[in-house]
Scaffold this active site. Structure first.
Site, short mmCIF file in Angstrom:
data_model
loop_
_atom_site.label_atom_id
_atom_site.label_comp_id
_atom_site.label_asym_id
_atom_site.label_seq_id
_atom_site.Cartn_x
_atom_site.Cartn_y
_atom_site.Cartn_z
N LYS A 191 0.81 -1.11 0.01
CA LYS A 191 0.04 -0.03 -0.03
C LYS A 191 0.94 1.19 -0.04
O LYS A 191 1.57 1.46 0.77
CB LYS A 191 -0.87 0.15 1.14
N GLY A 244 6.99 4.53 8.06
CA GLY A 244 6.25 5.95 8.46
C GLY A 244 6.39 6.77 9.82
O GLY A 244 7.52 6.42 10.31
N SER A 245 5.39 7.10 10.12
CA SER A 245 5.58 7.78 11.61
C SER A 245 5.33 6.92 12.62
O SER A 245 4.78 5.82 12.52
CB SER A 245 4.28 8.77 11.60
N THR A 246 6.08 7.49 13.79
CA THR A 246 5.80 6.64 15.04
C THR A 246 4.42 6.55 15.47
O THR A 246 4.29 5.50 15.93
CB THR A 246 6.78 7.45 15.94
N GLY A 249 3.05 3.97 13.70
CA GLY A 249 3.61 2.58 13.65
C GLY A 249 3.21 1.81 15.25
O GLY A 249 2.98 0.77 15.32
N GLU A 267 9.85 0.91 10.41
CA GLU A 267 10.90 1.88 10.43
C GLU A 267 10.27 3.36 10.55
O GLU A 267 9.46 3.53 9.77
CB GLU A 267 11.39 2.02 8.81
N CYS A 301 13.57 10.78 7.25
CA CYS A 301 13.65 10.21 8.53
C CYS A 301 14.96 10.53 9.16
O CYS A 301 14.74 10.57 10.38
CB CYS A 301 13.04 8.88 8.42
N GLU A 400 9.47 15.79 15.65
CA GLU A 400 10.09 15.57 14.04
C GLU A 400 9.24 16.44 13.23
O GLU A 400 8.04 16.67 13.08
CB GLU A 400 9.86 14.25 13.84
P1 NAP Z 1 2.32 8.20 8.04
O1 NAP Z 1 1.28 9.38 8.19
O2 NAP Z 1 2.64 7.26 9.08
O3 NAP Z 1 2.05 7.26 6.76
C1 NAP Z 1 2.71 6.10 6.11
C2 NAP Z 1 1.75 5.21 5.53
O4 NAP Z 1 1.03 4.81 6.56
C3 NAP Z 1 0.92 5.69 4.76
O5 NAP Z 1 0.74 4.86 3.36
C4 NAP Z 1 -0.22 5.92 5.04
O6 NAP Z 1 -1.28 5.91 4.22
C5 NAP Z 1 -0.23 4.78 6.10
N1 NAP Z 1 -1.12 4.90 7.12
C6 NAP Z 1 -1.71 6.00 7.84
N2 NAP Z 1 -2.41 5.86 8.82
C7 NAP Z 1 -2.84 4.40 9.05
C8 NAP Z 1 -3.32 3.48 9.75
N3 NAP Z 1 -4.05 3.83 10.80
N4 NAP Z 1 -3.13 2.09 9.49
C9 NAP Z 1 -2.22 1.76 8.60
N5 NAP Z 1 -1.74 2.48 7.67
C10 NAP Z 1 -1.64 3.78 7.87
O7 NAP Z 1 3.75 8.58 7.57
P2 NAP Z 1 3.92 9.79 6.58
O8 NAP Z 1 3.66 11.20 6.64
O9 NAP Z 1 3.63 9.08 4.99
O10 NAP Z 1 5.69 9.75 6.35
C11 NAP Z 1 6.44 10.55 7.43
C12 NAP Z 1 6.99 9.77 8.40
O11 NAP Z 1 7.70 8.56 7.79
C13 NAP Z 1 7.97 10.38 9.03
O12 NAP Z 1 7.78 10.24 10.48
C14 NAP Z 1 9.22 9.84 8.68
O13 NAP Z 1 10.38 10.03 9.79
C15 NAP Z 1 8.80 8.43 8.45
N6 NAP Z 1 9.87 7.71 7.86
C16 NAP Z 1 10.80 6.83 8.06
C17 NAP Z 1 11.60 6.10 7.45
C18 NAP Z 1 12.71 5.10 8.13
O14 NAP Z 1 13.05 4.19 7.41
N7 NAP Z 1 12.78 4.95 9.60
C19 NAP Z 1 12.02 6.31 6.06
C20 NAP Z 1 10.97 7.45 5.65
C21 NAP Z 1 10.25 7.91 6.42
P3 NAP Z 1 -1.95 7.51 3.68
O15 NAP Z 1 -0.88 8.12 2.89
O16 NAP Z 1 -3.20 7.07 3.01
O17 NAP Z 1 -2.28 8.40 4.99
#
Ligand code: NAP
Length: 498
Positions: A191, A244-246, A249, A267, A301, A400
């Site tokens: 996804k 994605g976000s903590t 996660g 991650e 990230c 963040e």
């Molecule tokens: P996010 O809001 O957590 O979204 C990540 C993914 O999760 C998206 O596909 C999102 O779908 C989906 N999602 C949202 N709510 C969900 C739920 N309740 N259940 C299952 N899936 C759900 O993060 P983001 O804003 O896209 O990305 C930024 C974050 O990613 C930052 O915190 C960054 O630090 C982190 N990141 C970490 C790494 C690493 O390797 N550590 C690498 C890159 C980014 P939608 O798009 O439809 O909301």
């Protein structure tokens, strides 16, 4: 590639055929409801394409296909050497379509074309090729059992894996998840983030062309809150890999516990410390301090957003970094000279601007940037911004921001630098700059993060694992260690008749 001008890329963009349908069972198809959602170009705020908006019904259909394919053994039981050939061919096809995929990623994410051609596409190719080439070199084990026994320890695929990825590095994170999960024989449902589904959809078709059997890989665009949640709660999914976000996660861990305890690897976010000692190569450290935060508009990230500088050189060093920040003024993502593009959307722009205000209220000083720019383009551009006079308790040092905002914090000695670096809920990455080998190693060893650079930032390649300590996640992407997240260990204990 970089021999193309802005005009060349614009012409290519005008003729680009964009696939927005879901990819299930080897076919592009509409969502069952026929619903779509627009994806926009962050560079100008304009519509780019209609994309299938998949629902829980689509997810159930994809899981059924993935389960049947896994059970059939068409992929899971294929010899590793044959799976290797498919993945290597897939990497070649992505390379053959490099310009097209780089352009899609540039338009969908707002990343500079120099980055998508020079970093994102090559990284995806390397990841898929590396995992493919590695998988037929992985041996299982025989334990030191008694002489009348033989004990086998094997790694077997989990089964059906869901992968959920973010918008900031859509193609690279997709490759980091798909390459090891497919190499180890799983069937996968990916996804993508709702904002950035296009590159994953494109490369799924190329996987089929490379010989990946139908039903092994599905790509379902759709909302995280419903589709993503449904996948995470699904009783027939064995593994979940997430970037994605903590905040999300943490929810996924709960969903796993509420459902079938699917193996869940995360991650997550970061607030990484970049520690500079007075005896460092300051020219190089200043250049990398800027790269560490402004690359990808700070939407990274591992961004080194806490610049922790020895007090004796703080003001001098900040001036050097301010000078470097001028190289990161945002520009048109289709211009090959652009180093930094827009924020992903207006919401992210508002978040970034909001944090700069918070920093000012907390007592920090803006010494560079601090403003939205290029408003007339319709895109969400923000200047590279440096906050000086930050203390580590401030929100701009703890939370963040995910934008081009650096917080500068001073320290008096190595112990204080380490204490500041570790005073964070996160533990993803960091770096230390010093020409004293003892200082550099002592500090690097004491900082609790998954990846630490000494006299570099963003160093590393496919041979090393990537992931976080603390609330930056568990599990590891890249390297042979990534295979662990997608496999179960199985013991077979054999006794011989005497
Ligand atoms: P996010 O809001 O957590 O979204 C990540 C993914 O999760 C998206 O596909 C999102 O779908 C989906 N999602 C949202 N709510 C969900 C739920 N309740 N259940 C299952 N899936 C759900 O993060 P983001 O804003 O896209 O990305 C930024 C974050 O990613 C930052 O915190 C960054 O630090 C982190 N990141 C970490 C790494 C690493 O390797 N550590 C690498 C890159 C980014 P939608 O798009 O439809 O909301």
């Amino acid at each position: 590639m970089l021999d193309k001008t802005t005009q060349d890329w614009k012409s290519l963009a005008a003729g680009l055929a964009i696939e927005g349908r879901a990819f299930i069972n080897g076919q592009y198809q509409d969502s069952l409801s026929g619903e779509t959602r627009e994806t926009t170009n962050p560079g100008n705020g304009q519509k780019l394409a209609d994309v299938a908006n998949c629902s829980v019904e689509d997810a159930d259909r994809a899981v059924e296909v993935a389960r049947a394919t896994f059970e059939s053994g068409v992929w899971a039981s294929m010899s590793p050497a044959d799976r290797k050939m498919v993945l290597v061919r897939w990497a070649e096809l992505i390379e053959d379509h490099a310009d097209e995929i780089a352009l899609l990623e540039c338009l969908d994410v707002g990343k500079p074309i120099a980055d998508t051609t020079g970093v994102d596409v090559p990284a995806a190719v390397r990841t898929i090729r590396w995992s493919g080439e590695a998988i037929d070199k992985v041996y299982d084990q025989i334990s030191p059992a008694p002489a009348d026994c033989l004990a086998l320890i094997q790694r077997l695929p989990l089964g059906v894996v869901a992968a959920i990825v973010p918008w900031n590095f859509p193609l690279s994170t997709t490759a980091w998840k798909l390459a090891p999960s497919l190499a180890t024989g799983n069937s996968v449902i990916l996804k993508p983030a709702s904002n950035t589904p296009l590159s994953a959809l494109r490369i799924a078709g190329l996987a089929s062309e490379a010989g990946l059997p139908d039903g092994v890989l599905q790509v379902l665009p759709g909302p995280g809150g419903s589709l993503g949640r449904h996948l995470a709660l699904h009783e027939d999914i064995d593994g979940l890999t997430f970037t994605g976000s903590t905040e999300v996660g943490k929810r996924l861990m709960q969903y796993s516990g509420e459902s079938n305890l699917k193996r869940t690897f995360l991650e997550l976010g970061g607030k990484s410390p970049n520690i500079v000692f007075a005896d460092a190569n300051l020219e190089k450290a200043a250049m990398f301090a800027a790269i560490a935060v402004f690359y990808n508009g700070g939407q990274t990230c591992t961004a080194g957003t806490r610049l922790i500088v020895e007090e004796s050189i703080r003001e001098q060093f900040v001036e050097m970094v301010v000078a470097q920040s001028k190289n990161w003024m945002p520009g048109d993502p289709l211009d090959p000279a652009t180093a930094m593009g827009p924020m992903i959307d207006t919401a992210q722009l508002d978040t970034v601007a909001g944090y700069v205000d918070i920093g000012l209220k907390e007592g920090a000083t803006v010494v560079a940037g601090g403003c939205q720019v290029m408003k007339d383009t319709g895109g969400s551009y923000y200047e590279p911004t440096i906050l000086n006079g930050v203390s580590n308790g401030m929100r701009v040092a703890q939370e963040e921001i995910f934008g081009p905002v650096m917080s500068v914090i001073g320290f008096k000695d190595a112990a204080e630098a380490v204490a500041i670096a570790n005073d964070s809920i996160y533990g993803l990455a960091g770096a230390v700059w010093s020409n004293n080998i003892n200082t550099a190693h002592r500090v690097a060893a004491a900082v609790r993060v998954g990846t630490m650079g000494i006299n570099n930032y963003f160093g590393g390649d496919m041979t090393v694992p990537f992931g976080g300590f603390k609330q930056s996640g568990n599990g590891r992407d890249k390297s042979m260690h990534a295979f662990d997240d997608y496999t179960e260990l199985k013991t077979t204990w054999i006794e011989f008749d005497t």
